[in-house]
Design a protein around this motif. Structure first.
Motif, short mmCIF file in Angstrom:
data_model
loop_
_atom_site.label_atom_id
_atom_site.label_comp_id
_atom_site.label_asym_id
_atom_site.label_seq_id
_atom_site.Cartn_x
_atom_site.Cartn_y
_atom_site.Cartn_z
N MET A 49 -0.40 -26.74 -3.73
CA MET A 49 -0.73 -27.36 -5.02
C MET A 49 -0.58 -26.38 -6.18
N THR A 50 -0.48 -25.08 -5.87
CA THR A 50 -0.47 -24.06 -6.93
C THR A 50 0.62 -24.25 -7.98
N PRO A 51 1.89 -24.57 -7.60
CA PRO A 51 2.91 -24.78 -8.64
C PRO A 51 2.55 -25.92 -9.60
N LEU A 52 2.02 -27.03 -9.05
CA LEU A 52 1.62 -28.15 -9.91
C LEU A 52 0.44 -27.76 -10.80
N LEU A 53 -0.50 -27.02 -10.22
CA LEU A 53 -1.67 -26.57 -10.98
C LEU A 53 -1.25 -25.63 -12.12
N SER A 54 -0.25 -24.81 -11.86
CA SER A 54 0.25 -23.89 -12.89
C SER A 54 0.81 -24.65 -14.08
N ILE A 55 1.56 -25.73 -13.79
CA ILE A 55 2.13 -26.55 -14.87
C ILE A 55 1.03 -27.18 -15.70
N SER A 56 0.01 -27.72 -15.01
CA SER A 56 -1.07 -28.40 -15.74
C SER A 56 -1.88 -27.42 -16.58
N ILE A 57 -2.08 -26.19 -16.09
CA ILE A 57 -2.83 -25.17 -16.85
C ILE A 57 -2.09 -24.80 -18.12
N ILE A 58 -0.76 -24.61 -18.02
CA ILE A 58 0.04 -24.26 -19.21
C ILE A 58 0.03 -25.41 -20.21
N THR A 59 0.22 -26.63 -19.72
CA THR A 59 0.23 -27.80 -20.62
C THR A 59 -1.13 -27.98 -21.28
N ASP A 60 -2.20 -27.82 -20.48
CA ASP A 60 -3.56 -27.99 -21.00
C ASP A 60 -3.90 -26.94 -22.04
N SER A 61 -3.33 -25.74 -21.91
CA SER A 61 -3.60 -24.68 -22.88
C SER A 61 -3.02 -25.02 -24.25
N ILE A 62 -1.87 -25.72 -24.23
CA ILE A 62 -1.25 -26.11 -25.51
C ILE A 62 -2.03 -27.25 -26.14
N GLN A 63 -2.35 -28.29 -25.32
CA GLN A 63 -3.06 -29.44 -25.89
C GLN A 63 -4.46 -29.06 -26.35
N GLY A 64 -5.08 -28.05 -25.68
CA GLY A 64 -6.41 -27.61 -26.10
C GLY A 64 -6.40 -27.08 -27.53
N LEU A 79 -1.46 -36.73 -13.38
CA LEU A 79 -2.24 -36.04 -14.41
C LEU A 79 -1.33 -35.20 -15.30
N ILE A 80 -0.37 -34.51 -14.69
CA ILE A 80 0.57 -33.69 -15.47
C ILE A 80 1.37 -34.56 -16.44
N CYS A 81 1.79 -35.74 -15.99
CA CYS A 81 2.53 -36.66 -16.85
C CYS A 81 1.66 -37.08 -18.05
N GLY A 82 0.39 -37.37 -17.77
CA GLY A 82 -0.53 -37.74 -18.85
C GLY A 82 -0.73 -36.60 -19.82
N LEU A 83 -0.97 -35.39 -19.28
CA LEU A 83 -1.16 -34.21 -20.13
C LEU A 83 0.09 -33.91 -20.96
N SER A 84 1.26 -34.04 -20.35
CA SER A 84 2.53 -33.76 -21.06
C SER A 84 2.74 -34.74 -22.21
N CYS A 85 2.47 -36.02 -21.95
CA CYS A 85 2.60 -37.03 -23.01
C CYS A 85 1.60 -36.78 -24.13
N GLU A 115 -8.94 -25.96 -12.92
CA GLU A 115 -8.46 -26.40 -14.24
C GLU A 115 -9.57 -26.28 -15.28
N THR A 116 -10.80 -26.61 -14.88
CA THR A 116 -11.94 -26.55 -15.80
C THR A 116 -12.21 -25.12 -16.23
N ILE A 117 -12.20 -24.19 -15.27
CA ILE A 117 -12.44 -22.78 -15.59
C ILE A 117 -11.34 -22.23 -16.49
N ALA A 118 -10.09 -22.62 -16.21
CA ALA A 118 -8.97 -22.20 -17.06
C ALA A 118 -9.13 -22.75 -18.48
N TYR A 119 -9.62 -24.00 -18.57
CA TYR A 119 -9.77 -24.62 -19.89
C TYR A 119 -10.92 -23.98 -20.67
#
Length: 491
Positions: free
Chosen positions: A390-405, A454-460, A314-318
């Motif tokens: 874990m890859t599907p969950l990680l994919s969701i968090s990466i997409i969400t994190d890209s928007i919030q970034g 974490l995904i719930c927190g990022l989404s909110c 997640e850090t490298i993606a961010y």
């Protein structure tokens, strides 16, 4: 910056069928380009890509300085690896991340000041922010000096804590250089001077490999040589940046030398710097808490390793997203400073689209190469198999994190840091951590439960920032040199 390539349609004569045919093809090509421009403003996109790529590479090189030191220390033994890894994580969450956030005030003030053509003020803001960084570096240094008792209090292994404390003490000179360096980077970033940064970050990184190898293997310092090498290389990086600002002609209007006037703006910058630091740290700490919670689960060695791989991914993606976040912050602050809020909004829309495209590319790479990626971290077939799940969950968090970034970058450009602090506090800790603990421990979903929280927190967080971005009036700060120096107001 690159401009859009214009396509000129040639006037043709009816007596020349070949030219008519070429003109038809050209007209068809024009229609295709116009269609694509409705999806993505290519002129703005090119500007942002040419801006963000050097920022991504630059941040990667500076990130590698501390990481390479950990690698050299790790080759000395398992205890040294554990101590260096813990120390690097500790230094990041208590010092380096704070300094990155603290410099965020310059993204607002220098960005809008440059857009408003108040060029001399950029140098004043840089000096004031550097004074603040120095004060907090002293505080962090004292805190780092007592690393060992603090880590033992946090239930860390006594031997590893002692080794980590030794490593951290030799990083203390580096925190001063890192703080000053981040301020200069924001000063350059807000003026869209980013291409030279690739060269100015690459050279210290290359020197660092030689310095670290020499101090660890050729001197009596041994383990202590690794963090000392990082401190030396950070100072080399700082001196390179400072000399560039001092002697480059392009800064003759924005850097006019040292001035006592900068002391008058310390409290002005502090009002933005502290919330900006809190913004960054609250998010960093949330990820570190996940690693800590994983260590409290059954089979903690496997769960901690798994969550650590996910956090690293997640850090490298961010880091890629951060380049676009910096582009959003700079474009928005420059346009607001120039009095063009509508253009600032258009720039944000382009950044969001680019960020989503990059996130989707990373998700596809992860989907097809997750086993290879996990293999870089561990040889355990159990961990590699669990990471695949874990890859599907990680994919969701990466997409969400890209928007919030990107939205966080917009917030820094607009000067909304104080609002975002409360957003991050509530979404990550009240919502995200509560759900993570409930799913991970009560419903026995373990690591998956932690990451869903974490995904719930990022989404909110993303949804809240989006509402704020769409509903809040975009205005510039009153940065007049004759204005109220203690309290820049929205106008």
């Amino acid at each position: 910056m690159m401009a859009n390539t214009s396509i000129v349609t040639t006037n043709t004569s009816n007596s020349d069928p070949l030219l008519e045919e070429d003109g038809g093809e050209e007209e068809e090509e024009n229609r295709g380009i116009r269609w694509w421009n409705r999806v993505l403003d290519m002129k703005e996109a090119k500007k942002q890509v040419w801006f963000s790529m050097p920022m991504i590479i630059t941040n990667l090189f500076y990130y590698l300085i501390t990481l390479v030191s950990v690698m050299f220390a790790g080759h000395l033994g398992n205890l040294q690896l554990a101590g260096a890894t813990l120390a690097n994580s500790w230094a990041t969450v208590t010092g380096f991340a704070f300094m990155v956030g603290l410099s965020g005030a310059l993204e607002t003030l220098c960005g809008q000041g440059f857009g408003a053509k108040l060029y001399r003020m950029l140098g004043i803001y840089l000096q004031a922010s550097s004074i603040i960084s120095f004060i907090f570096s002293v505080i962090i240094s004292i805190f780092w000096f007592y690393t060992e008792p603090i880590l033992v209090l946090l239930q860390q292994d006594p031997q590893i804590s002692k080794t980590a404390a030794l490593y951290t003490r030799f990083l203390i000179p580096g925190i001063f250089a890192f703080g000053f360096m981040q301020n200069i980077l924001r000063f350059l970033q807000t003026q869209s001077v980013v291409l030279p940064l690739v060269f100015l970050s690459m050279l210290p990184m290359l020197f660092h490999i030689g310095i670290a190898y020499s101090l660890v293997n050729w001197t009596a310092l041994g383990f202590k040589g690794a963090p000392l090498a990082a401190s030396i290389s950070l100072w080399i990086s700082l001196l390179a940046l400072a000399m560039y600002v001092a002697f480059a002609k392009e800064f003759k209007h924005t850097w006019t030398g040292f001035s006592m006037e900068s002391f008058h703006y310390i409290f002005t910058i502090l009002k933005l710097a502290l919330p900006s630091a809190a913004m960054v740290c609250l998010e960093y700490w949330a990820f570190e808490i996940l690693v800590f919670l994983a260590g409290l689960m059954p089979n903690s060695t496997e769960t901690t390793s798994l969550i650590a791989i996910c956090v690293s991914t997640e850090t490298i993606a961010y880091m890629i997203t951060y380049g676009l976040s910096a582009a959003a912050s700079t474009r928005v602050s420059n346009e607001l400073g120039a009095g063009n809020p509508e253009q600032a909004k258009k720039a944000m829309a382009v950044t969001l689209k680019l960020s989503l495209l990059l996130a989707l590319a990373m998700v596809l790479a992860l989907a097809f190469g997750h086993n290879i990626w996990a293999g870089f971290f561990s040889d355990s077939s159990a961990i590699i198999t669990e990471f695949a799940s874990m890859t599907p969950l990680l994919s969701i968090s990466i997409i969400t994190d890209s928007i919030q970034g990107v939205l966080s970058g917009v917030a820094r450009g607009c000067g909304w840091q104080q609002i975002v602090v409360y957003v991050n506090l509530v979404t990550f800790y009240v919502v995200g951590m509560t759900i993570a603990v409930l799913l991970g421990f009560k419903l026995n979903l373990y690591v998956k439960g932690l990451w869903i929280g974490l995904i719930c927190g990022l989404s909110c967080q993303t949804a809240t920032l989006l509402v704020i971005t769409l509903r809040t009036k975009w205005t510039k700060l009153n940065l007049s040199e004759n204005g109220d120096k203690e309290n820049p107001l929205l106008v």
